[in-house]
Design a protein around this motif. Structure first.
Motif, PDB file in Angstrom:
ATOM      1  N   GLU A   1      49.663  36.301  58.061  1.00 49.56           N
ATOM      2  CA  GLU A   1      49.038  37.088  57.002  1.00 49.56           C
ATOM      3  C   GLU A   1      48.130  36.203  56.157  1.00 49.56           C
ATOM      4  OE1 GLU A   1      51.838  38.962  54.362  1.00 49.56           O
ATOM      5  OE2 GLU A   1      50.269  39.136  52.856  1.00 49.56           O
TER       6      GLU A   1
ATOM      7  N   LYS B   1      44.122  36.612  55.638  1.00 48.45           N
ATOM      8  CA  LYS B   1      43.534  36.792  54.294  1.00 48.45           C
ATOM      9  C   LYS B   1      42.532  35.684  53.999  1.00 48.45           C
ATOM     10  CE  LYS B   1      47.078  39.168  51.749  1.00 48.45           C
ATOM     11  NZ  LYS B   1      48.298  38.928  50.991  1.00 48.45           N
TER      12      LYS B   1
ATOM     13  N   PHE C   1      37.436  33.256  41.750  1.00 45.18           N
ATOM     14  CA  PHE C   1      37.367  33.172  43.219  1.00 45.18           C
ATOM     15  C   PHE C   1      38.642  32.534  43.772  1.00 45.18           C
ATOM     16  CE2 PHE C   1      33.146  32.865  41.397  1.00 45.18           C
ATOM     17  CZ  PHE C   1      32.539  33.944  41.980  1.00 45.18           C
ATOM     18  N   HIS C   2      39.724  32.745  43.067  1.00 44.61           N
ATOM     19  CA  HIS C   2      40.966  32.042  43.373  1.00 44.61           C
ATOM     20  C   HIS C   2      41.970  32.928  44.078  1.00 44.61           C
ATOM     21  CE1 HIS C   2      41.984  34.636  40.132  1.00 44.61           C
ATOM     22  NE2 HIS C   2      43.264  34.408  40.366  1.00 44.61           N
ATOM     23  N   GLN C   3      41.645  34.220  44.210  1.00 46.86           N
ATOM     24  CA  GLN C   3      42.672  35.196  44.569  1.00 46.86           C
ATOM     25  C   GLN C   3      43.433  34.848  45.838  1.00 46.86           C
ATOM     26  OE1 GLN C   3      43.394  38.128  43.045  1.00 46.86           O
ATOM     27  NE2 GLN C   3      41.793  38.371  41.538  1.00 46.86           N
TER      28      GLN C   3
ATOM     29  N   PRO D   1      47.202  31.871  45.845  1.00 47.01           N
ATOM     30  CA  PRO D   1      48.658  32.018  45.867  1.00 47.01           C
ATOM     31  C   PRO D   1      49.184  32.557  47.187  1.00 47.01           C
ATOM     32  CG  PRO D   1      47.690  33.148  43.989  1.00 47.01           C
ATOM     33  CD  PRO D   1      46.565  32.656  44.798  1.00 47.01           C
ATOM     34  N   ASP D   2      48.492  33.563  47.712  1.00 47.16           N
ATOM     35  CA  ASP D   2      48.969  34.162  48.961  1.00 47.16           C
ATOM     36  C   ASP D   2      48.919  33.149  50.089  1.00 47.16           C
ATOM     37  OD1 ASP D   2      49.222  36.309  47.460  1.00 47.16           O
ATOM     38  OD2 ASP D   2      47.740  37.580  48.462  1.00 47.16           O
TER      39      ASP D   2
ATOM     40  N   VAL E   1      49.442  32.041  34.315  1.00 50.24           N
ATOM     41  CA  VAL E   1      50.151  32.796  35.350  1.00 50.24           C
ATOM     42  C   VAL E   1      51.215  31.921  36.010  1.00 50.24           C
ATOM     43  CG1 VAL E   1      49.879  34.144  37.448  1.00 50.24           C
ATOM     44  CG2 VAL E   1      48.152  34.241  35.689  1.00 50.24           C
TER      45      VAL E   1
ATOM     46  N   TYR F   1      49.155  28.002  41.426  1.00 50.93           N
ATOM     47  CA  TYR F   1      48.509  28.294  40.144  1.00 50.93           C
ATOM     48  C   TYR F   1      48.236  27.025  39.364  1.00 50.93           C
ATOM     49  CZ  TYR F   1      48.763  33.275  40.702  1.00 50.93           C
ATOM     50  OH  TYR F   1      48.550  34.535  41.150  1.00 50.93           O
TER      51      TYR F   1
END
Lengths: 545, 693
Positions: free
Chosen positions: A162, A166, A233-235, A238-239, A297, A310
């Motif tokens: 995944e 992503k 532009f960090h989204q 974490p994933d 966060v 983070y």
């Protein structure tokens, strides 16, 4: 025309370090194919590490090279690029140290992993020196695509898959945006691809104030910000961090990020001097957002890897302060911080890998009471986390001190104050983990720690992990106190880079050279003062939190 | 002779080494060292004895007219700032060395008897030795910085020794009070030192004075500033020598063991203030404003102490107020420019007051065998009386001390006090009048003390007196309960007054006090000699003392050569002061010996003055209300601000960040399309943002 004269004409000597990495890579692939997976796992990692270290040695000889421009302006091996390439190569070497055991335990092929990692390293190293749009894009994609592969390397783990998907999707989007920006630049400059000539051509075409240039700038920044994981532009961070194999995360958070910063400096300083106000403004926005969002966060995270994801966003925000300042001290503080960050962040990841290997989890609550079972791991992780939080006398403190000092000198007061505030916030979540490990009573121990097996360092791949752990621990503890060599290195890399000196105005260069030692003296004085003061007040703040 | 000058640094170092050795021994092998009592005490006493021998050698050499000797070395340097340390041996320091070492030696011998049953015997010797070392270091300091260092050291020793019985609440409170009060003065002293350094770039006494004169003369600094610095420096002596308004700690300091009261709070440390004024004399001399502040402070303190001493029932407190009063005399002498007279009184007072204190200790020691180890009873003069029969040696020496302090010729106090009074008369008749009146009061309260202790009949077994004292104590405690701050004494209310609650213990007590052991009476007898005779070195007929010790730059001729005029003046002055002393003594005889006058009736007639004196002019109450309660109130308010406002802001910030973190977390929903959307929106936003701006 024979090969030798061609090499001389292209000034191919500047890419000897990359060539060494490439040869190492080929050796690893070929020998793995010849010997077979089981046998090659015994020694391919060491070949790779040796190759990377040899590359660092070669970089050392590149330091004072007379003519850094090579391949007809494609590649610029100036001092700044040398430092960044060194950081990337070292981070790759450390990553290999920590990944051996991890990959063996995950049951996948080690040599392939190393091959892809070395490819990513190669991409990053080329990116640090690329001086032309096409070269930039190609090396960026080399780095990115290998990163996607690394992310999905444990292919039987759905989370890894995944994450890879992503990363690929978001990466492709940002890559597209970057490419669009590059093509705009190409058009605006009337067909120039060399970074150093672009701005002159745009200026002579009278397009310095055009909105197109601003759009090109923002698009380019989007690509860079994706690499350095700057908010917004960090989204993916974490994933991807959570799903990927942990050594990969370590490399992404240090090596890949360093390459991104190298690109940022080179592209913004050489190609966009006409809109320097705008790019500083945009980067300031990104820095503020990164510092605030990354650190805030991180407070709410329960997984150690997400916490570090983070935190690395926040750390990137701190580093961007140095980029925005546009002074000698700014750039060199940025380089200095990245060097320090290399040790402490990789050290932290090594610890997490070790813990995950022992217990199979990375929940923060599972670290409770670890001190009773594994003091070495607790010590190393505590030191690295406290260093990331900027607690004196650890390396991170000096890095932050230099950054904020440079910012204060340059008059960026709001940024520095925000940086200080968010540092304080960051100390909270770092110390939370330390407290969890150290303070808890035996009966409050988590289940994982209760069942914590005794550490057996003789297992295959454990010894390099131990080496990585101990050397990161030592470097993080001592790099701050004995920071002068690193400090001089960072200062010199800025002073010796013609591109930066040109951007800062040529007349400044000799002054800056004279100033450098005095600055370092002043700073080391301040450092000793502050460290003694803070060291005293430290226990109290720990108790409060 | 030169070599003893070269090795003069040994004088403070010897007792320091003793203190260090014994102290380290106590820390590492506590139990064993504690058992070796006599070894330790003999060791420390012999060290101070060696120091005393040295001091006498130096003194003798100075007396022979040896030039002052200064030795210094650079201690620290930064840029053009040089800090030197070293020692200076001149008449003043050699005299102080002799006083300190002799009194210290005698007190240490006395301690062996007094502390014989105390578990902290060895520790006490270690502290004593440390104190002696600090005090000796102080008197040979050549500059203000070194003075300040040793000044703080003696203060610390005083703190340790007042609180020697730290498990007694009164002692623990008293040592804190002494410490805090001294801090006020020391702060002033430090400010003054820094101010003077700022103005004159020097820490040297003589040089400061010289340069300050020049600076004021040329107008580089205003006279006001010079006076301010001088008065700030004077604040140090004000606290150390228990001068008004920082005198409040000295009477409470009597909670310490009696040898300490004798050594530190009568003979040596409290005199350090006077010593510092003497050292700083070249500076003060040129500033009339400072001199008059010093003179009036001294005069007022002398009067204040004497008036309070009249009504004290605690023998040691009474002596403490008399010490304060006598120190006032010395300070006043300094203030009127009578340098030698002040130091002369310092010397005579050191001997007779040490003897009086040791005598009181002997009395207390004797009383304890009757009334038990409770200072409230053992030190109360209402329980005493008629002790001369039981303790003849103590009584005789105490009488000598009383006569000396009352100014009866030929005892020591007469000569020195008289010299001060005549100097004061020459400077300002009003000052003289205060000093003169105080002399009468002094004679009265000292003889009151002597009569109620040693004459009449023994009241130690009188249950009524005991009950009165007990009631008074309970009342005092009740009064001390202020509103507000928690008072741990509330908890002990039901079982107050320490060891006396144990009824079984009383039965073992003797019914008569006994004379103290030889180790205690011997120092008394030895001290009686200088108390009687030492005044003779400073008679107006042949003032050898003034010839030896005089203010720097002053030319002195022996008074015998000065002619008849001063002598006749002396007779008038001396006659009148002996007269007033005799009046005081007669009053004391009438009231306390022959009981012709009833002191209670007199007190009832002037209740205001009686209560004023009895309650020490309400200084403690005033300070408590004004400073203690005031600063507590302030502290509580600041605490409120801290806990409500500051903590609130911090907690709010923490809460906001946590909530933001929790909230922003949900922007991460794991959907890649959404992430891509954010990227595109961000790019668009940035383009607009940077394009517009």
């Amino acid at each position: 025309m024979d090969f030798a004269s061609l090499a001389v004409q292209l000034n191919a000597g500047t890419i000897v370090p990359e060539a060494i990495v490439l040869i190492t890579l080929m050796t690893v692939v070929v020998s793995d194919l010849i010997i077979g997976r089981q046998a090659s796992a015994q020694w391919t990692p060491y070949i790779a590490i040796a190759g990377l270290l040899a590359s660092v040695v070669a970089l050392f000889y590149q330091w004072d090279v007379a003519n850094p421009i090579s391949f007809i302006g494609e590649f610029n091996g100036d001092a700044l690029s040398v430092v960044f390439r060194g950081i990337i190569a070292l981070s790759a070497a450390t990553t290999i140290l920590m990944s051996i055991r991890y990959v063996i335990q995950s049951g996948t092929s080690l040599a392939e992993f190393i091959t892809i990692l070395l490819t990513a390293t190669l991409g990053g190293m080329f990116l640090s020196g690329s001086d032309e749009l096409v070269a930039v894009y190609v090396s960026l994609e080399t780095l990115s695509i290998s990163s996607y592969l690394l992310t999905g390397y444990t292919k039987r783990d759905p989370r890894s898959n995944e994450a890879a998907l992503k990363y690929l999707l978001i990466g492709a989007s940002s890559s597209a945006i970057f490419l669009y920006g590059a093509s705009l630049l190409y058009g605006l400059s009337g067909g120039e691809t060399r970074l150093s000539t672009i701005s002159a051509s745009i200026a002579s075409a009278g397009l310095a104030q055009s909105i197109g240039l601003v759009i090109a700038l923002v698009f380019a920044i989007a690509g860079i910000a994706f690499k350095i994981a700057a908010v917004p532009f960090h989204q993916w961070t974490p994933d991807v961090y959570e799903g990927s194999p942990t050594p990969v995360v370590a490399f992404l958070s240090v090596g890949s990020k360093a390459a991104g910063f190298a690109l940022a400096i080179r592209l913004l300083v050489t190609a966009f001097p006409l809109v320097s106000e705008q790019w500083q403004l945009v980067m300031t926005t990104l820095a503020i957002l990164s510092m605030v969002l990354g650190n805030v966060v991180a407070l709410a995270q329960t997984s150690m890897k997400r916490l570090l994801a983070y935190s690395s966003i926040g750390q990137a925000g701190f580093v961007m302060i140095g980029l925005i300042l546009g002074t000698d001290a700014g750039y060199s503080s940025m380089v200095f911080y990245l060097m320090v960050y290399l040790f402490m962040n990789l050290g932290a990841f090594t610890c997490i890998i070790l813990f995950t290997l022992r217990t199979g989890t990375d929940q923060i609550s599972e670290y409770a009471g670890l001190y009773q079972k594994d003091p070495l791991l607790t010590l190393a992780l505590s030191v690295c986390l406290l260093s990331l939080g900027g607690i004196p006398p650890l390396a991170g403190f000096f890095g932050k001190l230099y950054l904020f000092w440079a910012g204060w000198q340059a008059g960026a007061y709001p940024l520095v104050i925000l940086g200080l505030v968010t540092s304080v916030i960051s100390i909270y979540y770092y110390i939370r983990v330390v407290k969890m490990m150290v303070v808890k009573e035996p009966q409050e121990m988590s289940d994982s720690v209760k069942n914590y097996p005794p550490t057996d360092w003789t297992l295959p791949g454990m010894r390099p992990l131990q080496v990585g752990l101990v050397s990161a621990l030592i470097a993080t503890s001592l790099a701050g106190i004995f920071s002068n060599p690193l400090f001089t290195l960072a200062n010199d890399s800025v002073l010796k880079t013609p591109m930066l000196q040109q951007a800062l105005g040529r007349s400044k260069a000799p002054i800056a050279k004279q100033m450098a030692p005095t600055i370092s003296q002043q700073l080391s004085l301040q450092i000793t003062e502050v460290s003694t003061k803070k060291a005293v007040s430290l226990p109290k703040s720990m108790v409060h939190s | 002779m030169e070599f003893i000058y070269q090795y003069a640094w040994l004088i403070p170092v010897l007792p320091l080494a003793g203190a260090m050795l014994v102290g380290l021994g106590l820390i590492t092998f506590g139990k064993d060292i504690n058992r070796l009592r006599s070894v330790n005490s003999v060791f420390i006493v012999s060290l101070i004895g060696a120091a005393m021998t040295f001091a006498f050698g130096l003194f003798w050499s100075q007396l022979q007219g040896h030039a002052p000797y200064t030795r210094s070395f650079e201690w620290a340097a930064a840029g053009d700032f040089h800090l030197t340390m070293g020692y200076v041996i001149d008449p003043l320091s050699s005299l102080m060395l002799v006083i300190v070492t002799t009194v210290a030696l005698l007190v240490m011998i006395y301690t062996d008897g007094y502390m014989a049953h105390d578990p902290g015997y060895v520790r006490f010797y270690a502290y004593l030795s440390l104190f002696s070392s600090s005090m000796l270091g102080l008197v040979i300091s050549p500059n203000l910085v070194q003075v300040y260092i040793f000044w703080e050291l003696v203060g610390m020793c005083s703190y340790l020794l007042i609180g020697f019985w730290y498990d007694r609440k009164a002692a623990a409170d008293a040592c804190q009070k002494a410490f805090v009060t001294n801090r006020v003065g020391d702060f002033g002293l430090l400010l003054g030192i820094l101010g003077l350094y700022w103005a004159t770039r020097s820490f040297d006494f003589g040089m400061i004075g010289e340069r300050l004169q020049d600076l004021v003369a040329t107008g580089s600094i205003s006279g006001f500033l010079a006076a301010l610095f001088a008065i700030l420096v004077f604040l140090g002596p004000v606290a150390k020598s228990a001068q008004f308004p920082l005198h409040v700690w000295l009477p409470d300091a009597m909670e310490g063991p009696t040898p300490i009261s004798a050594l530190i709070h009568a003979a040596t440390m409290v005199a350090a203030g006077v010593f510092l004024i003497a050292r700083m004399f070249p500076v003060f001399e040129g500033i009339p404003a400072a001199m008059s502040v010093i003179a009036w402070t001294g005069a007022f303190t002398a009067f204040l102490g004497a008036t309070i001493a009249i009504t004290q029932n605690d023998i040691k407190k009474g002596l403490a107020y008399s010490t304060m009063s006598q120190l006032g005399y010395m300070v006043m002498a300094m203030g009127v420019g009578a340098y030698s007279a002040g130091l002369f009184h310092l010397m005579t007072h050191a001997y007779f007051k040490a003897m009086l204190f040791l005598g009181s200790g002997s009395v207390i020691h004797g009383m304890e065998s009757v009334v038990g180890h409770d200072p409230a009873y053992a030190q109360d003069m209402r329980m005493m009386g008629g002790l001369r029969k039981y303790m003849p040696m103590t009584a005789i020496t105490f009488l000598i001390g009383t006569l000396a302090i009352s100014g009866i010729p030929p005892f020591a106090g007469f000569w020195s006090k008289d010299e001060i009074l005549s100097s004061a008369f020459a400077a300002n008749p009003l000052l003289w009048l205060i000093g003169y009146g105080t002399a009468g009061v002094t004679a009265f309260y000292m003889f009151r003390m002597y009569f109620s202790t040693f004459e009449g009949k023994f009241r130690g077994t009188d249950a009524n007196v005991k009950q009165t004292i007990r009631n008074e104590q309970l009342q005092n405690m009740g009064l001390a309960f202020g509103p507000g701050a928690m008072d741990p004494r509330e908890l002990t209310m039901d079982a107050p007054l320490g060891e006396t609650v144990d009824p079984g213990q009383d039965e073992h007590h003797a019914h008569e006090p006994h004379e103290s052991p030889l180790t205690m009476t011997l120092p008394l007898l030895i001290l009686a000699i200088p108390s009687t005779l030492i005044g003779l070195v400073g008679t107006p007929f042949a003032n050898y003392f003034e010839a030896f010790i005089h203010a720097p730059g002053e030319v002195v001729q022996l008074a015998s050569e000065a002619g008849q005029e001063t002598l006749s003046e002396f007779y008038v002055m001396a006659g009148s002061s002996v007269g007033i002393s005799l009046i005081g003594i007669s009053l004391a005889v009438l009231m306390y010996l022959s009981r012709k006058l009833d002191p209670g009736a007199i007190a009832a007639k002037i209740p205001f003055f009686y209560r004023l004196s009895k309650n020490k002019w309400y200084f403690d109450e005033f300070y408590d209300q004004f400073f203690v309660q005031g600063s507590r109130r302030l502290a509580r308010q600041v605490l409120e601000v801290d806990s409500k406002v500051v903590d609130g802001v911090v907690n709010l910030a923490g809460l906001v960040t946590l909530l933001t973190g929790e909230g922003l977390k949900y922007l991460e929903n794991g959907r890649a399309q959404f992430y891509a959307l954010i990227i595109f929106v961000a790019v668009l936003g940035l383009v607009i943002f940077s394009g517009v701006s």
